[in-house]
Design an enzyme around this catalytic site. Structure first.
Site, mmCIF file in Angstrom:
data_model
loop_
_atom_site.group_PDB
_atom_site.id
_atom_site.type_symbol
_atom_site.label_atom_id
_atom_site.label_comp_id
_atom_site.label_asym_id
_atom_site.label_seq_id
_atom_site.Cartn_x
_atom_site.Cartn_y
_atom_site.Cartn_z
ATOM 1 N N ASP A 58 -11.044 10.633 -31.824
ATOM 2 C CA ASP A 58 -11.826 10.212 -30.674
ATOM 3 C C ASP A 58 -13.203 10.860 -30.826
ATOM 4 O O ASP A 58 -13.359 11.850 -31.551
ATOM 5 C CB ASP A 58 -11.160 10.614 -29.349
ATOM 6 C CG ASP A 58 -11.722 9.807 -28.176
ATOM 7 O OD1 ASP A 58 -12.794 9.190 -28.342
ATOM 8 O OD2 ASP A 58 -11.097 9.792 -27.096
HETATM 9 C C1 BGC Z 1 -13.185 7.622 -25.397
HETATM 10 C C2 BGC Z 1 -12.689 6.562 -26.345
HETATM 11 C C3 BGC Z 1 -13.846 5.710 -26.799
HETATM 12 C C4 BGC Z 1 -14.853 6.617 -27.475
HETATM 13 C C5 BGC Z 1 -16.073 5.882 -28.010
HETATM 14 C C6 BGC Z 1 -14.335 8.405 -25.964
HETATM 15 O O1 BGC Z 1 -14.930 9.187 -24.989
HETATM 16 O O2 BGC Z 1 -12.152 8.501 -25.074
HETATM 17 O O3 BGC Z 1 -11.729 5.770 -25.710
HETATM 18 O O4 BGC Z 1 -13.397 4.705 -27.638
HETATM 19 O O5 BGC Z 1 -15.318 7.563 -26.520
HETATM 20 O O6 BGC Z 1 -16.876 5.427 -26.978
#
Ligand code: BGC
Length: 779
Positions: free
Chosen positions: A240
């Site tokens: 993530d």
């Molecule tokens: C989220 C993800 C997301 C990623 C990119 C993170 O903060 O938890 O679900 O895909 O950011 O935006």
């Protein structure tokens, strides 16, 4: 139902070709592949077509300019599809497949290769801030919805990324918190949707979650990553955004890609580690192989040019999902569908609907409808604003206009700022002004229908004072014409709840609303959602699987032969209608839980009947007690239209195993399935973490720790809070994530020295222009 086949996302040729490419790369190139080229791209090494990754579940959020993971900067316009919570209440696999195809077509239009969806984290608490982005409290329903979405996306050549692996069930302290979960809950509840989706779809990428699982950050949790491999996951583990704690440890554990890119800090560090013999190049090769496979498969897709769903058809799909996901909770005296009567619509959400949540899934919609444009014979009164505030003037106006009509429709919602990634809700209530408006109007008017637009459940203190409740959830760009279609009866009310609606906050087990930013003990083990509420006989507002249709159905002629259940379903009403037939299993064996085995969506004309068959698979009855076991004894299989509305229950004697090693800890939990802390400690021997409360801090230190350490930091924190509206996130964001904001290692080390009291030493290391730039960009 049409059978959707598993699609081999990476072909055998590509696998072979990727191996050759990996062999041909220099060590330097290999290391570059381990972290993104920038915020949204895999490093293509200049050898492949640019590989762009974008969010997300409710539509494409392609950021071509300034990037962020909080939906702050604009993205390219795209269709906003209904949120996953809405998708789940359709209980419709085919619609989810079509959604995948539509999203895939959007990606093809905008040259996006991977879409960061679906999220299959379980709804552990109704207060969790990101519930709108997840499907259900039931692992089977979540996995079915996710799988069909993945299959649809993959059919267009777009790589899905299953997320967030695993146990990312609260937003409070999400980047540092430790989810402590026992093995049974992990197997039966939290890992199950990942497992099922991988087995069904061969998904090529999975996103590792921010949090720690049983004391180890998910991106470096070898047991977790090995489990994925053991169940057949062959793709790339991608972190993530900002979730990597220790890059080398993560790659050693199995991570393939750190996102976002870290201006070569990571690749240089890994290259050094390999040169100095701290890690083997063969293992590095294994990690980057799935990345090269993705790059290669993307080249093929570009050449093949998959056929796209026409844009107008994508809108129709979005609208159909919104329609099918609307749940009719109450319909006294058949107040709905609306007859040709006069109506007064109250609430500013009728003009400015809530249609999506906030955070990384926030879409810049191509268009947004409003309800007023889709209804006739109508007065409109604002009643309250989009924050849910009302006043005497607004109330009086609403009341006077309400009196002019036969029916009053009140559009209620949570303010957009309350449903977001990054923080959890503090209560289950709608804003006071909305409740007050509904109660005031309901006092003077007997035909009130409330439409609730939120991505999660709310308490409805006026539940007995209104005749109709329509839960629209978050319907996306076309949710308002969908709502009008349901209100006017142009289509049936088809949605069913994919989550339980408690009546009050007190009905939620206490530990589920006291989110601790550091440690989250999953004391309820496997007793989540309806598995808890039904077994403990809690008088909830609406149970899992519940929802009304405009017609009525009867269930008859039940029989069970071998393991096949048969019965007749009849539409006994005068309208076309849709029933979601549900199959549950439960047993009187100690410590078992009720579980949804399957569901079928059936559309019937008036007075039409259909024979329905369901094959019971013993495999589905297995439980996890150190291993998957089919327990010997009496099992009940229910044909139902909700987790509590069982039409017929068959008893089945199962020749399975007897289990004599059920953990002792469950014993006290038998009558009310909740474990005490002491029981839980026996079941799950992981210690509550007390990290970073005292000096010396490490790179996971966050503002919360600093504030607890001295008054000076408390003062600084107060100043910082004034500069941002992301206070909750700021409090628990660890120092290490500054890497994402181009703050180099030396500056981060300097800051850590300062936090640990070595002011001069630290100050010398800090690159002030990096800090200045950071503050300019983020405040
Ligand atoms: C989220 C993800 C997301 C990623 C990119 C993170 O903060 O938890 O679900 O895909 O950011 O935006």
């Amino acid at each position: 139902m049409k059978r959707y086949t598993k699609y081999m996302f990476i072909t055998e040729n590509e696998k072979e070709e990727a191996k050759k490419i990996v062999k041909s790369l220099t060590l330097h190139e290999k290391c570059l592949l381990l972290s993104g080229k920038d915020y949204w791209h895999i490093n293509d090494l200049g050898k492949f077509h640019p590989y762009m990754i974008s969010d997300g579940p409710s539509g494409l959020r392609q950021q071509l300019h300034e990037a962020d993971y909080f939906g702050i900067h604009e993205s390219e316009p795209s269709i906003c599809y209904p949120a996953p919570v809405t998708c789940a209440s359709t209980f419709d696999r085919s619609l989810l497949y079509q959604l995948g195809e539509s999203l895939g077509s959007d990606c093809l239009d905008q040259d996006v290769a991977m879409l960061l969806t679906p999220g299959v984290n379980q709804k552990r608490s109704p207060l969790a801030g990101r519930n709108f982005e997840y499907y259900s409290e039931d692992p089977y329903l979540s996995s079915e919805m996710a799988s069909y979405l993945i299959l649809g996306l993959q059919s267009k050549g777009i790589a899905p990324c299953l997320k967030h692996y695993a146990c990312n069930n609260q937003e409070t302290g999400r980047m540092i918190s430790n989810s402590i979960v026992d093995d049974r809950a992990l197997a039966e509840i939290y890992l199950r949707p990942f497992r099922a989706a991988i087995e069904k779809t061969g998904c090529p990428a999975m996103m590792t979650a921010y949090n720690q699982l049983n004391g180890i950050y998910c991106s470096e949790n070898k047991a977790l990553l090995d489990f994925g491999r053991a169940i057949g996951f062959k793709g790339a583990y991608i972190s993530d955004w900002g979730a990597v704690n220790d890059p080398l440890r993560s790659f050693q554990a199995g991570l393939s890609l750190e996102m976002p890119g870290t201006t070569n800090e990571t690749s240089e560090m890994v290259e050094n580690a390999i040169t100095q013999g701290q890690w083997k190049e063969e293992e590095l090769d294994q990690r980057i192989l799935p990345i090269v496979e993705l790059l290669l498969s993307h080249e093929r897709i570009l050449k093949n040019k998959p056929q796209r769903i026409p844009f107008e058809q994508r809108k129709t799909i979005a609208r159909s999902i919104a329609e099918s996901g609307i749940v009719l909770l109450k319909n006294e005296e058949h107040i709905l569908p609306l007859k040709n009567n006069s109506i007064t619509v109250v609430g500013s959400f009728a003009k400015h609907p809530r249609f999506q949540g906030t955070g990384s899934s926030k879409v810049n919609p191509v268009e947004i409808e409003n309800l007023l444009d889709h209804l006739d014979h109508m007065y409109y009164a604002k009643g309250f604003d989009e924050q849910g505030h009302t006043n005497e003037v607004l109330l009086e106006e609403a009341l006077q206009l309400a009196k002019k009509s036969e029916t009053v429709l009140i559009c209620a919602a949570l303010p957009a700022s309350e449903e977001s990634e990054g923080f959890d809700r503090k209560s289950l209530e709608l804003p006071q002004g909305i409740n007050q408006t509904i109660e005031t109007i309901a006092k003077y008017h007997e035909n009130v229908v409330v439409c609730v637009m939120c991505g999660c459940c709310v308490t409805m203190p006026w539940i007995d004072q209104v005749k109709g409740i329509v839960y629209t959830y978050l319907g996306g760009s076309y949710g308002q014409s969908a709502l009008a279609n349901v209100l006017t009866g142009q289509c049936d009310a088809q949605g069913r709840l994919a989550e339980t609606f408690p009546r009050t906050l007190d009905q939620i087990p206490a530990f589920e609303h006291a989110f601790d930013p550091k440690t989250s003990e999953y004391l309820e083990s496997v007793y989540t959602g309806y598995k808890y509420y039904d077994q403990a006989n809690v008088n909830v507002a609406y149970e899992f699987g519940y929802g009304l249709s405009y017609t009525t159905f009867s269930y008859s002629n039940f029989s069970l032969h071998d393991h096949t259940v048969s019965f007749t379903l009849t539409n006994t009403g005068e309208r076309n209608g849709t029933e979601i037939v549900q199959f549950y299993a439960f047993s009187s064996l100690p410590f078992s839980t009720k579980k949804l085995l399957d569901f079928k969506k059936v559309k019937l004309d008036p007075h039409e009947s259909v024979e329905i068959q369901y094959d019971i698979k013993e495999e589905d009855l297995k439980e996890y007690f150190d291993q998957w076991i089919l327990r010997q004894g009496e099992w009940m299989i229910a044909v139902a239209s909700s987790s509590r509305n069982l039409h017929h229950t068959f008893s089945l004697q199962i020749q399975g195993q007897t289990v004599d090693f059920i953990p002792h800890a469950y014993e006290n939990a038998q009558s009310v399935p909740l474990l005490t802390r002491e029981d839980f400690a026996k079941l799950c021997s992981i210690e509550r973490a007390q990290q970073n409360t005292k000096r010396p801090f490490d790179q996971n230190v966050c503002l919360l720790d600093l504030m607890n350490s001295s008054w000076m930091y408390r003062m600084i924190a107060k100043q910082l809070y004034k500069m941002t509206d992301q206070v909750e996130l700021l409090k628990t964001a660890p120092l290490r994530i500054l890497k994402m904001n181009s703050i180099g290692r030396q500056t981060r080390e300097g800051l850590l020295d300062v936090f640990n009291g070595h002011y001069l030493k630290g100050y010398k290391k800090i690159n002030r222009s990096e800090i200045k730039k950071f503050l300019q960009e983020n405040t």
